[in-house]
Scaffold this motif. Structure first.
Motif, PDB file in Angstrom:
ATOM      1  N   GLY A 220      11.535 -51.151 -29.752  1.00  0.00           N
ATOM      2  CA  GLY A 220      11.681 -51.231 -31.198  1.00  0.00           C
ATOM      3  C   GLY A 220      12.573 -52.365 -31.665  1.00  0.00           C
ATOM      4  N   THR A 221      12.086 -53.115 -32.616  1.00  0.00           N
ATOM      5  CA  THR A 221      12.885 -54.169 -33.233  1.00  0.00           C
ATOM      6  C   THR A 221      14.106 -53.560 -33.906  1.00  0.00           C
ATOM      7  OG1 THR A 221      10.923 -55.498 -33.662  1.00  0.00           O
ATOM      8  CG2 THR A 221      12.874 -55.993 -34.984  1.00  0.00           C
ATOM      9  N   GLY A 222      15.256 -54.165 -33.712  1.00  0.00           N
ATOM     10  CA  GLY A 222      16.465 -53.726 -34.386  1.00  0.00           C
ATOM     11  C   GLY A 222      17.351 -52.799 -33.589  1.00  0.00           C
ATOM     12  N   VAL A 223      16.882 -52.305 -32.446  1.00  0.00           N
ATOM     13  CA  VAL A 223      17.682 -51.370 -31.654  1.00  0.00           C
ATOM     14  C   VAL A 223      18.812 -52.119 -30.942  1.00  0.00           C
ATOM     15  CG1 VAL A 223      17.639 -49.749 -29.722  1.00  0.00           C
ATOM     16  CG2 VAL A 223      15.750 -49.805 -31.359  1.00  0.00           C
ATOM     17  N   THR A 224      20.007 -51.551 -31.006  1.00  0.00           N
ATOM     18  CA  THR A 224      21.159 -52.163 -30.332  1.00  0.00           C
ATOM     19  C   THR A 224      21.650 -51.338 -29.148  1.00  0.00           C
ATOM     20  OG1 THR A 224      22.761 -51.067 -31.780  1.00  0.00           O
ATOM     21  CG2 THR A 224      21.919 -53.212 -32.502  1.00  0.00           C
ATOM     22  N   GLU A 225      21.142 -50.137 -29.006  1.00  0.00           N
ATOM     23  CA  GLU A 225      21.566 -49.258 -27.917  1.00  0.00           C
ATOM     24  C   GLU A 225      21.150 -49.831 -26.561  1.00  0.00           C
ATOM     25  OE1 GLU A 225      21.952 -44.476 -27.519  1.00  0.00           O
ATOM     26  OE2 GLU A 225      20.074 -45.275 -28.273  1.00  0.00           O
ATOM     27  N   THR A 226      21.970 -49.594 -25.552  1.00  0.00           N
ATOM     28  CA  THR A 226      21.702 -50.118 -24.215  1.00  0.00           C
ATOM     29  C   THR A 226      21.363 -48.988 -23.249  1.00  0.00           C
ATOM     30  OG1 THR A 226      23.989 -49.921 -23.480  1.00  0.00           O
ATOM     31  CG2 THR A 226      23.370 -51.967 -24.629  1.00  0.00           C
ATOM     32  N   PRO A 227      20.716 -49.305 -22.134  1.00  0.00           N
ATOM     33  CA  PRO A 227      20.474 -48.280 -21.119  1.00  0.00           C
ATOM     34  C   PRO A 227      21.751 -47.601 -20.646  1.00  0.00           C
ATOM     35  CG  PRO A 227      19.079 -50.157 -20.709  1.00  0.00           C
ATOM     36  CD  PRO A 227      20.030 -50.570 -21.809  1.00  0.00           C
ATOM     37  N   ALA A 228      22.849 -48.344 -20.573  1.00  0.00           N
ATOM     38  CA  ALA A 228      24.114 -47.752 -20.141  1.00  0.00           C
ATOM     39  C   ALA A 228      24.571 -46.667 -21.109  1.00  0.00           C
ATOM     40  CB  ALA A 228      25.191 -48.834 -20.015  1.00  0.00           C
ATOM     41  N   GLN A 229      24.349 -46.877 -22.402  1.00  0.00           N
ATOM     42  CA  GLN A 229      24.725 -45.867 -23.394  1.00  0.00           C
ATOM     43  C   GLN A 229      23.843 -44.624 -23.277  1.00  0.00           C
ATOM     44  OE1 GLN A 229      24.406 -48.653 -26.698  1.00  0.00           O
ATOM     45  NE2 GLN A 229      26.578 -48.385 -27.158  1.00  0.00           N
ATOM     46  N   ILE A 230      22.569 -44.834 -22.987  1.00  0.00           N
ATOM     47  CA  ILE A 230      21.669 -43.697 -22.809  1.00  0.00           C
ATOM     48  C   ILE A 230      22.067 -42.909 -21.562  1.00  0.00           C
ATOM     49  CG2 ILE A 230      19.265 -43.000 -22.501  1.00  0.00           C
ATOM     50  CD1 ILE A 230      18.450 -45.598 -23.908  1.00  0.00           C
ATOM     51  N   ALA A 231      22.542 -43.612 -20.546  1.00  0.00           N
ATOM     52  CA  ALA A 231      23.002 -42.936 -19.326  1.00  0.00           C
ATOM     53  C   ALA A 231      24.187 -42.020 -19.629  1.00  0.00           C
ATOM     54  CB  ALA A 231      23.384 -43.962 -18.267  1.00  0.00           C
ATOM     55  N   LEU A 232      25.066 -42.436 -20.530  1.00  0.00           N
ATOM     56  CA  LEU A 232      26.187 -41.591 -20.933  1.00  0.00           C
ATOM     57  C   LEU A 232      25.688 -40.332 -21.639  1.00  0.00           C
ATOM     58  CD1 LEU A 232      28.735 -44.251 -22.253  1.00  0.00           C
ATOM     59  CD2 LEU A 232      28.831 -42.998 -20.090  1.00  0.00           C
ATOM     60  N   CYS A 233      24.644 -40.492 -22.435  1.00  0.00           N
ATOM     61  CA  CYS A 233      24.045 -39.344 -23.106  1.00  0.00           C
ATOM     62  C   CYS A 233      23.462 -38.373 -22.084  1.00  0.00           C
ATOM     63  CB  CYS A 233      22.960 -39.816 -24.076  1.00  0.00           C
ATOM     64  SG  CYS A 233      22.042 -38.481 -24.868  1.00  0.00           S
ATOM     65  N   ALA A 234      22.769 -38.903 -21.091  1.00  0.00           N
ATOM     66  CA  ALA A 234      22.173 -38.049 -20.055  1.00  0.00           C
ATOM     67  C   ALA A 234      23.241 -37.226 -19.343  1.00  0.00           C
ATOM     68  CB  ALA A 234      21.410 -38.904 -19.044  1.00  0.00           C
ATOM     69  N   ALA A 235      24.416 -37.812 -19.150  1.00  0.00           N
ATOM     70  CA  ALA A 235      25.506 -37.098 -18.485  1.00  0.00           C
ATOM     71  C   ALA A 235      26.117 -36.042 -19.400  1.00  0.00           C
ATOM     72  CB  ALA A 235      26.575 -38.093 -18.045  1.00  0.00           C
ATOM     73  N   ALA A 236      26.042 -36.262 -20.728  1.00  0.00           N
ATOM     74  CA  ALA A 236      26.661 -35.334 -21.678  1.00  0.00           C
ATOM     75  C   ALA A 236      25.784 -34.126 -21.983  1.00  0.00           C
ATOM     76  CB  ALA A 236      26.976 -36.076 -22.978  1.00  0.00           C
ATOM     77  N   VAL A 237      24.476 -34.271 -21.897  1.00  0.00           N
ATOM     78  CA  VAL A 237      23.558 -33.202 -22.294  1.00  0.00           C
ATOM     79  C   VAL A 237      23.790 -31.886 -21.548  1.00  0.00           C
ATOM     80  CG1 VAL A 237      21.133 -32.496 -22.269  1.00  0.00           C
ATOM     81  CG2 VAL A 237      21.762 -34.717 -23.185  1.00  0.00           C
ATOM     82  N   PRO A 238      23.975 -31.898 -20.222  1.00  0.00           N
ATOM     83  CA  PRO A 238      24.173 -30.617 -19.529  1.00  0.00           C
ATOM     84  C   PRO A 238      25.419 -29.857 -19.981  1.00  0.00           C
ATOM     85  CG  PRO A 238      23.547 -32.318 -17.970  1.00  0.00           C
ATOM     86  CD  PRO A 238      23.862 -33.011 -19.258  1.00  0.00           C
ATOM     87  N   GLN A 239      26.336 -30.546 -20.661  1.00  0.00           N
ATOM     88  CA  GLN A 239      27.571 -29.905 -21.112  1.00  0.00           C
ATOM     89  C   GLN A 239      27.419 -29.248 -22.484  1.00  0.00           C
ATOM     90  OE1 GLN A 239      29.684 -29.978 -18.612  1.00  0.00           O
ATOM     91  NE2 GLN A 239      28.247 -31.382 -17.602  1.00  0.00           N
ATOM     92  N   LEU A 240      26.314 -29.498 -23.163  1.00  0.00           N
ATOM     93  CA  LEU A 240      26.097 -28.915 -24.489  1.00  0.00           C
ATOM     94  C   LEU A 240      25.938 -27.401 -24.391  1.00  0.00           C
ATOM     95  CD1 LEU A 240      23.520 -31.303 -26.230  1.00  0.00           C
ATOM     96  CD2 LEU A 240      25.836 -30.815 -27.020  1.00  0.00           C
ATOM     97  N   SER A 241      26.596 -26.679 -25.273  1.00  0.00           N
ATOM     98  CA  SER A 241      26.374 -25.236 -25.333  1.00  0.00           C
ATOM     99  C   SER A 241      25.002 -24.982 -25.957  1.00  0.00           C
ATOM    100  CB  SER A 241      27.447 -24.573 -26.184  1.00  0.00           C
ATOM    101  OG  SER A 241      27.300 -24.925 -27.549  1.00  0.00           O
ATOM    102  N   CYS A 242      24.439 -23.820 -25.692  1.00  0.00           N
ATOM    103  CA  CYS A 242      23.147 -23.488 -26.295  1.00  0.00           C
ATOM    104  C   CYS A 242      23.260 -23.435 -27.809  1.00  0.00           C
ATOM    105  CB  CYS A 242      22.641 -22.155 -25.756  1.00  0.00           C
ATOM    106  SG  CYS A 242      22.108 -22.214 -24.027  1.00  0.00           S
ATOM    107  N   GLY A 243      24.395 -22.948 -28.294  1.00  0.00           N
ATOM    108  CA  GLY A 243      24.585 -22.888 -29.739  1.00  0.00           C
ATOM    109  C   GLY A 243      24.541 -24.262 -30.370  1.00  0.00           C
ATOM    110  N   ASP A 244      25.235 -25.229 -29.767  1.00  0.00           N
ATOM    111  CA  ASP A 244      25.236 -26.584 -30.299  1.00  0.00           C
ATOM    112  C   ASP A 244      23.869 -27.248 -30.166  1.00  0.00           C
ATOM    113  OD1 ASP A 244      27.856 -26.415 -31.081  1.00  0.00           O
ATOM    114  OD2 ASP A 244      28.663 -27.538 -29.376  1.00  0.00           O
ATOM    115  N   LEU A 245      23.209 -27.027 -29.038  1.00  0.00           N
ATOM    116  CA  LEU A 245      21.887 -27.622 -28.836  1.00  0.00           C
ATOM    117  C   LEU A 245      20.917 -27.147 -29.908  1.00  0.00           C
ATOM    118  CD1 LEU A 245      20.079 -29.296 -26.783  1.00  0.00           C
ATOM    119  CD2 LEU A 245      19.368 -27.070 -25.923  1.00  0.00           C
TER     120      LEU A 245
END
Length: 332
Positions: A91-116
């Motif tokens: 997508g044109t205009g995206v500034t996010e990097t693969p490294a930032q997405i990797a941080l998200c992947a590491a954070a997802v398992p820590q989400l509570s079901c309520g927050d998800l």
């Protein structure tokens, strides 16, 4: 990256929306290769697979019924989500990097079901602002300066805008800021345990509103007067006939759906239940259509996971058209 919530699945009629991830990398804007990072970091293919696997696994743990209805199984959820992330990379205009997405992947398992389930996005998963101004064509949130790509029903391309706060007008949940839903065309925050609740003040989807307060959902066999009193995420719904929480039945193509033998039945893999009209309210599950195939949101077939029915005509409030996937490269 902005993880699409599972909340829309609560209606049992729009159970998908999970795979609209709006992540990407800025490397493509400068002619980078979508299969590799401009530095020595992770590739988009790798992080797309990682974040998809993490999110779908967490979704299965917190809301297995939603995963079944929207995708059929975790493998399909993961493949669909990963493909969406990879397409959004272009997508044109995206500034996010693969490294930032990797941080998200590491954070997802820590989400509570309520927050998800309450659409409370982990900080690591909030996309950085894109470069496209309000009004520009888009297909992914991360393309936009306001981190919101608003896409109308029956379309796969939209326009950049911003999320709105509590009390503001909305059309769908994704119009609202994190932690809110669109209720009666207004953004409202979810209530946590013991919060006051009523028809206009919803509890978190993992909770129930009983006697005006948010608490544990009713068990199978317990009385219910509203859908949100049972644990829909785990396949327990309020039976409109018995007025008790009942286990939801799930079926594949050509399975009966609607109200079957005194119980509520739904379709898997984003398929539609057609013909569930009065007096029996029993229909049949269709086979979801693949990208490029014809679709009809009223009479079926609906589109399979990861695709939307792009309207060529509207009949009785439904959309007749062709199944297409969101692709920022096709939105101008």
């Amino acid at each position: 990256m902005n993880l699409r919530p599972l909340l829309p699945l609560l209606s049992l009629a729009s159970l998908i929306g999970l795979a609209g991830c709006s992540s990407s990398s800025s490397s493509h804007a400068n002619g980078g290769d979508a299969g590799s990072d401009a530095t020595t970091g992770p590739t988009i293919d790798k992080v797309a697979a990682d974040v998809a696997s993490a999110y779908c696994a967490r979704a299965q743990a917190c809301a297995p019924a939603f995963v079944s209805i929207g995708y059929g199984d975790v493998a399909t959820c993961t493949a669909t989500f990963a493909a969406d992330v990879t397409r959004a990379f272009k997508g044109t205009g995206v500034t996010e990097t693969p490294a930032q997405i990797a941080l998200c992947a590491a954070a997802v398992p820590q989400l509570s079901c309520g927050d998800l389930l309450a659409r409370r996005t982990a900080p690591a998963c909030k996309p950085p602002a894109g470069t496209l101004a309000d009004g520009a064509a888009c297909a992914a949130d991360a393309q936009c300066q306001g981190t919101r790509c608003k896409i109308a029903f029956g379309q796969v391309c939209g326009t950049c805008t911003t999320h709105v706060a509590a009390g503001a007008a909305c059309g769908v949940d994704d119009d609202c800021d994190t932690g809110m839903m669109c209720l009666a065309a207004t953004c409202v925050a979810f209530g946590d345990e013991k919060a006051t609740c009523d028809a206009t003040h919803p509890c978190r989807p993992d909770l129930a509103c009983n006697s005006g307060a948010c608490g544990a959902p009713n068990a199978v066999g317990a009385a219910c007067t509203a859908p949100d009193q049972c644990n829909a995420a785990n396949g327990i719904v309020c039976n409109p006939q018995s007025k008790k929480c009942d286990t939801l039945s799930l079926g594949g193509p050509r399975a009966p759906c609607g109200f079957v033998a005194g119980h509520v039945a739904s379709c898997m893999s984003a398929a539609a239940c057609v013909g569930a009209t009065a007096p029996k309210f029993q229909g049949t599950c269709t086979t979801a259509a693949a990208p490029g195939a014809a679709c009809d949101t009223s009479a079926g077939p609906t589109c399979g996971p990861g695709a939307a029915c792009v309207c060529s005509s509207n009949v009785d409030g439904g959309c007749i058209g062709t199944c297409k996937q969101r692709d920022p490269a096709a939105c101008h």
